[in-house]
Write a protein that holds these residues in place. Structure first.
Motif, short mmCIF file in Angstrom:
data_model
loop_
_atom_site.label_atom_id
_atom_site.label_comp_id
_atom_site.label_asym_id
_atom_site.label_seq_id
_atom_site.Cartn_x
_atom_site.Cartn_y
_atom_site.Cartn_z
N LEU A 18 0.82 -1.22 0.00
CA LEU A 18 0.00 0.00 0.00
C LEU A 18 0.85 1.27 0.00
CD1 LEU A 18 -2.83 -1.02 2.50
CD2 LEU A 18 -2.92 -0.97 -0.01
N ASP A 19 2.14 1.11 0.27
CA ASP A 19 3.07 2.24 0.31
C ASP A 19 2.57 3.32 1.27
OD1 ASP A 19 5.39 3.66 -0.30
OD2 ASP A 19 4.45 4.70 -2.00
N ASN A 60 -9.18 6.24 1.06
CA ASN A 60 -9.44 7.17 -0.04
C ASN A 60 -8.82 6.72 -1.36
OD1 ASN A 60 -10.94 9.02 1.51
ND2 ASN A 60 -9.06 9.89 2.31
N GLY A 61 -8.03 5.67 -1.32
CA GLY A 61 -7.39 5.18 -2.54
C GLY A 61 -8.29 4.21 -3.28
N GLU A 65 -7.17 -2.01 -4.85
CA GLU A 65 -5.79 -2.06 -4.38
C GLU A 65 -5.75 -2.43 -2.90
OE1 GLU A 65 -1.80 0.76 -3.94
OE2 GLU A 65 -3.74 1.70 -4.35
N LEU A 66 -6.63 -1.82 -2.11
CA LEU A 66 -6.70 -2.10 -0.68
C LEU A 66 -7.04 -3.57 -0.44
CD1 LEU A 66 -6.87 -1.30 2.36
CD2 LEU A 66 -9.29 -0.81 1.92
N ILE A 67 -8.10 -4.04 -1.05
CA ILE A 67 -8.57 -5.40 -0.79
C ILE A 67 -7.55 -6.43 -1.30
CG2 ILE A 67 -10.38 -7.10 -1.22
CD1 ILE A 67 -11.07 -4.68 0.71
N ASN A 68 -6.97 -6.18 -2.46
CA ASN A 68 -5.96 -7.11 -2.98
C ASN A 68 -4.76 -7.19 -2.06
OD1 ASN A 68 -7.46 -7.78 -5.25
ND2 ASN A 68 -6.53 -6.20 -6.51
#
Length: 71
Positions: A18-19, A60-61, A65-68
């Motif tokens: 997630l950086d 907010n992204g 991407e979050l779930i993966n």
């Protein structure tokens, strides 16, 4: 949060994917666990869309991407 969680390889992998800073990963996990405890008592958080989960925890992204990264 359980002692030692922030030193676990999975925690650091999530941080890298997630950086985001360490404190943010801690908050993300706490929010996901709270959401599961309050809205998915059977552990079936996947009944919600990626967007719903992301919105519920304040991400907010990109929801995918979050779930993966969490998976």
């Amino acid at each position: 949060m359980k002692k030692g969680t922030q030193d676990h390889v999975k925690f650091n992998t999530l941080k890298a994917l997630l950086d985001v800073p360490r404190y943010m990963v801690t908050g993300i996990l706490e929010e996901v666990w709270t959401l599961a405890a309050t809205s998915a008592e059977q552990g079936d958080i996947g009944k919600y869309s990626n967007f719903q989960i992301a919105a519920s925890i304040g991400w907010n992204g990109d929801p995918d991407e979050l779930i993966n990264a969490l998976v």
